[in-house]
Write a protein that holds these residues in place. Structure first.
Motif, PDB file in Angstrom:
ATOM      1  N   ASN A   1      45.565  90.766  98.866  1.00  0.00           N
ATOM      2  CA  ASN A   1      44.819  91.067  99.928  1.00  0.00           C
ATOM      3  C   ASN A   1      43.194  91.624  99.053  1.00  0.00           C
ATOM      4  O   ASN A   1      42.737  91.793  99.165  1.00  0.00           O
ATOM      5  N   LEU A   2      42.626  90.469 100.649  1.00  0.00           N
ATOM      6  CA  LEU A   2      41.222  90.303  99.711  1.00  0.00           C
ATOM      7  C   LEU A   2      40.598  91.375 100.626  1.00  0.00           C
ATOM      8  O   LEU A   2      39.669  91.545 100.009  1.00  0.00           O
ATOM      9  N   PRO A   3      41.013  92.184 101.556  1.00  0.00           N
ATOM     10  CA  PRO A   3      40.309  93.389 102.549  1.00  0.00           C
ATOM     11  C   PRO A   3      40.218  94.302 101.174  1.00  0.00           C
ATOM     12  O   PRO A   3      39.271  95.060 101.091  1.00  0.00           O
ATOM     13  N   ALA A   4      41.449  94.731 100.642  1.00  0.00           N
ATOM     14  CA  ALA A   4      41.774  95.322  99.784  1.00  0.00           C
ATOM     15  C   ALA A   4      40.859  95.350  98.502  1.00  0.00           C
ATOM     16  O   ALA A   4      39.907  96.035  97.769  1.00  0.00           O
ATOM     17  N   ALA A   5      40.633  94.309  98.054  1.00  0.00           N
ATOM     18  CA  ALA A   5      39.926  93.734  96.961  1.00  0.00           C
ATOM     19  C   ALA A   5      37.899  93.837  97.299  1.00  0.00           C
ATOM     20  O   ALA A   5      37.412  94.384  96.200  1.00  0.00           O
ATOM     21  N   ARG A   6      38.382  93.450  98.782  1.00  0.00           N
ATOM     22  CA  ARG A   6      35.997  93.760  98.607  1.00  0.00           C
ATOM     23  C   ARG A   6      35.562  95.624  98.652  1.00  0.00           C
ATOM     24  O   ARG A   6      34.445  95.360  98.305  1.00  0.00           O
ATOM     25  N   ALA A   7      37.154  96.466  99.370  1.00  0.00           N
ATOM     26  CA  ALA A   7      36.731  97.167  99.433  1.00  0.00           C
ATOM     27  C   ALA A   7      36.510  98.118  98.155  1.00  0.00           C
ATOM     28  O   ALA A   7      35.847  99.242  97.609  1.00  0.00           O
ATOM     29  N   ARG A   8      37.460  97.855  96.788  1.00  0.00           N
ATOM     30  CA  ARG A   8      37.649  98.249  95.386  1.00  0.00           C
ATOM     31  C   ARG A   8      35.686  98.082  95.206  1.00  0.00           C
ATOM     32  O   ARG A   8      35.091  98.154  94.595  1.00  0.00           O
ATOM     33  N   ALA A   9      35.299  96.746  95.188  1.00  0.00           N
ATOM     34  CA  ALA A   9      34.304  95.730  95.320  1.00  0.00           C
ATOM     35  C   ALA A   9      33.388  96.830  95.385  1.00  0.00           C
ATOM     36  O   ALA A   9      32.375  97.106  94.366  1.00  0.00           O
ATOM     37  N   ASN A  10      33.218  96.978  96.651  1.00  0.00           N
ATOM     38  CA  ASN A  10      32.258  98.601  97.130  1.00  0.00           C
ATOM     39  C   ASN A  10      31.814  98.948  96.715  1.00  0.00           C
ATOM     40  O   ASN A  10      31.618  99.996  96.135  1.00  0.00           O
ATOM     41  N   GLN A  11      33.547  99.408  95.831  1.00  0.00           N
ATOM     42  CA  GLN A  11      33.527 101.667  94.704  1.00  0.00           C
ATOM     43  C   GLN A  11      32.865 100.642  93.622  1.00  0.00           C
ATOM     44  O   GLN A  11      32.250 101.831  93.424  1.00  0.00           O
ATOM     45  N   VAL A  12      33.300  99.528  93.061  1.00  0.00           N
ATOM     46  CA  VAL A  12      32.701  99.476  91.835  1.00  0.00           C
ATOM     47  C   VAL A  12      31.187  99.457  92.135  1.00  0.00           C
ATOM     48  O   VAL A  12      30.149  99.541  91.292  1.00  0.00           O
ATOM     49  N   LEU A  13      30.149  99.161  93.042  1.00  0.00           N
ATOM     50  CA  LEU A  13      28.696  98.830  93.153  1.00  0.00           C
ATOM     51  C   LEU A  13      27.977 100.041  93.471  1.00  0.00           C
ATOM     52  O   LEU A  13      27.210 100.497  92.842  1.00  0.00           O
TER      53      LEU A  13
END
Length: 761
Positions: free
Chosen positions: A267-279
């Protein structure tokens, strides 16, 4: 009169006892006096420290209570800590690793791996600074300040979760998470959290902060079957963890929370959304500025496309569990932890099973309101050739083929009929299909009708409910409670077949109310084509070390088949069950030129639909239903389950020498009787077609049929105006196959009273 003088020894004994009693009395008196004097001295001494009035209540009493409570708390903590400290009893706990298993198919081709394969080769100082900061900002900002448990962070998480009404923020420190990874399981229990806390404190006393962080980065599960950030970096980005940029570091740090949910290859969209939270966390923690993370927001990480790398994950999870149990049987002196395991899986059959489980629900699942499915294919020695535990492993790793317990419905009846044959009944024995009650429970046939006297073969062919219940009563003989005694015999026979599920004793047990798993049910049916021998389901065929040394082989060390029932009874049952496929409720499962037998099953309120069948080569069980136990839309075992079974078994028999089933041969037709015809028309599994809802494709076919009939009518009207138009035979025969591909069964009734009229184009 002469005076009686007591003997000398009695006199001496009396004097001795009096002396002993006197000494005891004297000792007790002296001890009491001494203790009283000691107490008086102690009281006199303590009076010097007496504190009265307000000083006592402000200082002395609180301190005394604190000491008492503290002592009690210390004893309680020591008691709670004992299970946690037992986990650390092994002196080699840091070097000891979990199993690392590479799995091969039955032909020696790699199909996947499971377990931890440690890669501690990258020193902590070689990890990129942005990866370390992203991990600390997201998982434990006060890592270098607490003693293993972040009290402030835990309190903050509790408040946040209470305000949100659910779990929004984790309170575990990195040390606690490492303790869980090293020593504990993932179960969510109070006991596990208590052990985790004690082990975290214990780790802090044994290791430095940097060593704890390094172990956490190396051994955390990161999804995709990988452990550690370096393995995840290679899997997701085809590079070492040394070389990941900020965007990739943020995506990796986001995996610690829920690696399966946020895995970018799923799930690439979910992974990118989670990465944005990490940022965001990096900025909130003060580790980076918004300007420093701006580039990573604009250019998020892209993972390697691994959608084509299909792995039989449900099968591998089950095989890995079996391997862990197997290793426990190895000698205690055996320290090898890396293995290569050849399994029984046939990837051609596995792919066919996955395709069938996906295609049938995609076409007809919405109409039937059936959202989940599972299947198991086994050969006759119990080796599982294929396993599908659900429609989407990425969405749910729960293995419905192994861990789900569902009611088998009528597919349980073969165990009942087997018990009857073992107790003197014959396939031709007559049982009256009529009303029967056990207490206040009165089973009914589908349609609430009865067919009178029928043979056991006719009863199983048309899935009559009353007959198995009557058989359970007859099996009880003259016991005070014959129904209960008969059910006990049925359960005992099912155990011989290999069913280990609880099988609760209820009046409805003979018609399939007791829950079983798909795996056990499929392999239990092996007993019928295997001449009455039951086998153990297994995935592992051979175990070798990483160096290639053979450690274990199923044909040499595995559990041997057991003669569960006589071969003659197995042959009789095969003959009876073959009629279920040839002319009963499972006609859609019939295989051209291959002897086939089996039994459908449909449970109360249509919650579960089964077909379990076998040939001389394989057995296969197929289940459809919903995870929340909601009802399907009148889905029966003769519809999607039978069709799915057919599609899987066609692929399984490609290039295989077809074996006959003892007791079937070419198969024979049952004598047609009015009673049997009546039951067949009303039995729930005799209606294998789709629900009375016309699919879009079916409507299009009807439109095409109507247009062709109109054209045929116009043509016929032009050639001969006096002769009524008739559709040509070739036109009428051109559409059954097309229509059949659009529905679970191939009925030739093109129009039905419940079908909506197609609109003309």
């Amino acid at each position: 009169m002469r005076q009686i003088v007591p003997s000398a020894w009695k006199t001496k004994l009396r004097h001795f006892l009096l002396d002993f009693d006197a000494r005891i009395d004297s000792t007790l008196f002296s001890s009491g006096v001494g203790l009283r004097e000691l107490w008086e001295r102690y009281s006199t001494f303590m009076d010097r420290f007496y504190v009265g009035r307000w000083k006592r209540w402000v200082f002395i009493e609180p301190l005394s209570e604190m000491a008492t409570i503290g002592l009690g708390g210390l004893v309680l903590m020591l008691a709670l800590a004992q299970p946690a400290f037992r986990e650390t009893a092994d002196d080699d706990w840091l070097k000891k690793s979990d199993l690392a298993v590479t799995f091969l198919d039955r032909y020696g081709n790699p199909i996947g791996s499971r377990g931890i394969k440690h890669n501690d080769s990258i020193p902590l100082e070689d990890f990129p600074d942005n990866l370390i900061k992203a991990t600390l900002a997201t998982e434990d900002r006060r890592f270098y300040d607490h003693f293993g448990i972040d009290v402030a962070g835990t309190a903050r998480a509790l408040v946040t979760n209470a305000q949100a009404g659910g779990v929004r923020q984790g309170g575990s420190s990195i040390t606690q998470q490492l303790a869980k990874n090293l020593f504990l399981s993932n179960e969510r229990t109070i006991e596990r959290k208590v052990n985790e806390a004690f082990l975290a404190i214990w780790l802090e006393t044994r290791l430095t902060k940097n060593e704890i962080l390094k172990l956490y980065l190396d051994r955390a599960y990161m999804g995709g079957g990988t452990f550690g950030v370096d393995g995840a970096a290679h899997f997701y980005f085809n590079k070492s963890a040394r070389d990941v940029n900020l965007a990739e570091s943020a995506m990796l740090a986001g995996l610690f929370k829920a690696p399966t949910k946020y895995a970018p290859h799923i799930n690439l969209p979910a992974a990118r959304a989670r990465a944005n939270q990490v940022l965001d966390n990096l900025v909130d923690a003060g580790f980076m500025t918004e300007g420093q993370v701006f580039g990573a927001r604009r250019n998020p990480a892209t993972a390697v496309d691994r959608r084509e790398e299909v792995s039989p994950n449900y099968y591998l999870d089950w095989a890995f569990d079996e391997m862990r149990r197997l290793v426990e049987t190895f000698p205690k002196s055996y320290t090898e932890r890396v293995f290569v395991v050849r399994t029984a899986i046939d990837m051609n059959v596995q792919r066919a099973a996955e395709a069938a489980i996906e295609n049938q629900p995609r076409q007809f699942g919405r109409d039937y309101h059936a959202t989940q499915a599972a299947t198991v294919v086994s050969d006759l020695d119990g080796g599982v050739r294929a396993m599908v535990g659900g429609r989407d492993y990425g969405a749910s790793q729960f293995n419905r083929a192994v861990d789900a317990m569902r009611q088998p419905g009528s597919s349980f009846k073969p165990y009942v009929y087997t018990t009857a044959l073992l107790n003197g009944f014959k396939p031709t024995s007559i049982v009256v299909d009529g009303p029967v009650c056990i207490g206040n429970w009165c089973p009914q046939n589908y349609g609430h009708s009865y067919s009178g006297a029928v043979t056991l073969t006719q009863a199983i062919t048309h899935s009559i409910n009353v007959v198995p219940v009557k058989l359970s009563i007859a099996l009880g003989g003259k016991s005070p409670n014959p129904a209960k005694a008969g059910r006990a015999k049925i359960v005992e026979v099912a155990r011989r077949f290999g069913i280990t599920a609880p099988l609760l004793d209820t009046p409805s047990l003979p018609i399939g109310s007791a829950e079983v798993s798909v795996l056990e049910h499929a392999v239990a049916y092996v007993t019928f084509p295997n001449k009455g021998k039951s086998v153990t389901p297994h995935a592992v065929l051979e175990v070798r070390t990483g160096a290639g040394d053979s450690v274990w082989r199923f044909d040499r060390d595995g559990k041997k088949p057991l003669q569960a029932i006589p071969a003659s009874v197995a042959a009789d049952m095969a003959g009876m069950m073959s009629h279920v496929v040839s002319e009963g409720t499972a006609r859609r499962a019939a295989l051209d030129g291959i002897p086939t037998a089996g039994k459908t099953g449909t449970t109360n309120a249509y919650r579960d639909a089964w077909f379990v069948g076998y040939t001389g080569n394989f057995t296969c069980a197929v289940w459809y239903g919903n995870d929340d136990y909601s009802s399907t839309n009148r889905l029966t075992g003769g519809a999607m389950p039978a069709q799915t079974w057919h599609d899987i078994m066609v692929a399984a028999h490609q290039g295989v020498e077809i074996k006959e089933i003892p007791g079937i041969g070419a198969g024979t037709k049952l004598p047609a009787t009015a009673a049997a015809a009546n039951v067949a028309s009303s039995a729930p599994d005799a209606k294998p077609g789709p629900p009375p809802i016309l699919t879009r494709r079916g409507a299009d076919i009807l439109v095409r049929v109507e247009k062709l009939l109109d054209e045929a009518g116009k043509t016929a009207g032009t050639t001969s105006s006096s002769e009524p138009a008739k559709p040509r035979a070739s036109s009428a025969l051109a559409f059954p196959d097309s229509f059949a591909s659009a529905t679970p069964e191939a009925p030739l009734a093109v129009a039905t009273p419940t079908a909506p009229s197609p609109r003309k184009k």
